[in-house]
Motif scaffolding. Structure first.
Motif: not given
Length: 473
Positions: A335-358
């Motif tokens: 669950a922590e792996v998923s949470r941290v990945a989602a946080e990175i995507n929320e912090e840096f992601g843009t409409p055309g870019w998902t930073p982490v593909v988990l």
């Protein structure tokens, strides 16, 4: 045990066997055969070698197969009581011995060796005794027995008591803890583990480092005598030789499998998901605590913070396949792996870019697709017996890959010269290593990949197995 010998001249003993069974809705049994070094090794010695694989009934399907007398030729499956298996496998092997060898305990709180532990340890002893009994029944006079891993460390000594005529080897697929950490175990249990392995004629490890740690534990805990070259241990009138067999990647299988149509399809899907022209940092792991996935994600976040030029130019493809989800700590880690990945995507992601593909659903073809596409492979375990991912990626890479590798992986011993090496606990340094790997000149990356692939395939699985067998001669 005069007169009790069986006919098998070569035996492998491991917790998991070559076949697992499931019960269908109609009550029928379906067997699924696995792969790996021992399967191919036993095949290589030929059908006339009199080989038997002794393994545990791990699932209800396996236990049903034992009840019905269904067995693959050359397989002896042991069905112990489910509660005994659970205590031996989950509570001791995976929650004590694994934690000790991978240095995973948070020592202010764990471990607690109380009466519950003693009951679990008794189940582990019974489990190992069941294996020793089965091997003793199956083995021909003077047979060679290869006992595998931390689930069965007591078997060599128990088997020597039952059948002193046998040639016994033990192989550790994990690291071995250094003496100070190994002595977290209760003194009598620590001694019993070492004496169990020392019942073998030969104890083998993935690297010289793990063999040296085992020898040091024998000297420190038992007062055993270690030879000047560090490659034999004498204790209680018996000498056990130590060996090193660094399991390599199966290049022929990997390259053939990676070229199939389903892998090509996964590559197209991954490229579409990541976006055209973007660099890929790839990791493929089980959500095992020792694999250090969370710190890897944090290092990627640090890379994006400190080197903003990589934003929208790089994607971290992280395959984290669930492991040991019957243990609460592993569920929490997943669950922590998923949470941290989602946080990175929320912090840096843009409409055309998902930073982490988990991805958390296991898909071998997709893993091979990522291997082929990776610009950088991130392998940063806290501690690992070998780590075959580090060896597999360079073998199938399409255009060369930079390997960021933890110095605590067993593979470091063979691959470290051509990898970008990191301290797995140092997030900032790992971020810097990712930047170095991403900026390696193309020619240097190609040269490193060739050398990594050569080192990674130096001892393929069949030779790895047969080398152990030959060494018992």
């Amino acid at each position: 045990m005069a007169g009790s010998e069986g006919s098998a001249r070569v035996l492998v003993a491991s917790n998991r066997g070559p076949v697992s069974y499931t019960v269908g809705e109609d009550g029928g049994l379906t067997g699924r055969r696995g792969g790996g070094g021992m399967v191919s090794g036993l095949s290589a010695i030929g059908p006339d070698a009199g080989a038997v694989w002794v393994c545990a009934a791990m699932s209800e399907g396996d236990r049903e197969a034992v009840r019905r007398g269904v067995a693959e030729p050359g397989t002896r499956m042991i069905a112990v009581e489910p509660d005994v298996f659970h205590a031996a496998y989950n509570d001791i092997a995976n929650s004590v011995l694994w934690f000790v060898h991978h240095l995973l305990y948070q020592t202010p709180l764990d471990p607690v060796f109380d009466e519950e532990f003693r009951s679990q340890w008794a189940s582990y002893e019974a489990y190992n005794a069941a294996f020793a009994d089965a091997i003793a029944e199956e083995a021909a006079e003077g047979a060679a027995v290869l006992v595998q891993d931390y689930h069965l460390v007591l078997v060599p000594a128990l088997l020597r008591q039952r059948r002193p005529d046998l040639r016994i080897g033990h192989f550790s697929h994990t690291p071995w803890a250094p003496p100070d950490y190994f002595r977290l175990l209760p003194d009598d249990v620590a001694a019993q583990v070492l004496e169990g392995v020392l019942g073998a004629d030969r104890a083998a490890f993935l690297t010289r480092r793990w063999a040296a740690a085992f020898a040091a534990c024998c000297a420190d805990v038992l007062g055993a005598e270690v030879s000047a070259d560090g490659m034999s241990v004498s204790y209680a009138g018996h000498t056990t030789r130590l060996g090193v067999h660094g399991l390599g990647a199966d290049a022929d299988f990997l390259r053939e499998r990676a070229g199939r149509a389903d892998v090509e399809e996964r590559m197209a899907a991954l490229r579409a998901e990541a976006g055209p022209g973007r660099r890929l940092i790839v990791r493929v792991d089980r959500t095992e605590l020792s694999k250090n996935i969370v710190r890897g994600l944090l290092a990627y976040r640090r890379l994006l913070l400190e080197h903003p030029g990589w934003r929208e130019r790089v994607v971290h493809v992280a395959f984290a396949y669930p492991s040991r989800q019957d243990l609460a700590l592993y569920r929490e880690y997943t669950a922590e792996v998923s949470r941290v990945a989602a946080e990175i995507n929320e912090e840096f992601g843009t409409p055309g870019w998902t930073p982490v593909v988990l991805k958390v659903d296991d898909d071998f073809a997709r893993s091979l697709a990522a291997y082929r596409m990776a610009d950088v492979a991130l392998v940063n375990p806290i501690r690992d017996g070998m780590n075959l991912v580090a060896k597999e990626v360079p073998v199938v890479s399409d255009h060369g890959v930079a390997l960021v590798l933890s110095r605590e992986a067993g593979a470091f011993e063979e691959l470290g010269d051509d990898a970008v090496v990191v301290n797995p606990y140092d997030v900032r340094a790992t971020a810097a290593a990712l930047n170095t790997a991403l900026t390696l000149p193309e020619a240097e990356r190609a040269d490193r990949t060739k050398r990594l692939a050569a080192a990674a395939t130096a001892l393929p699985p069949t030779q790895w197995f047969l080398g152990q067998l030959d060494a018992l001669s």
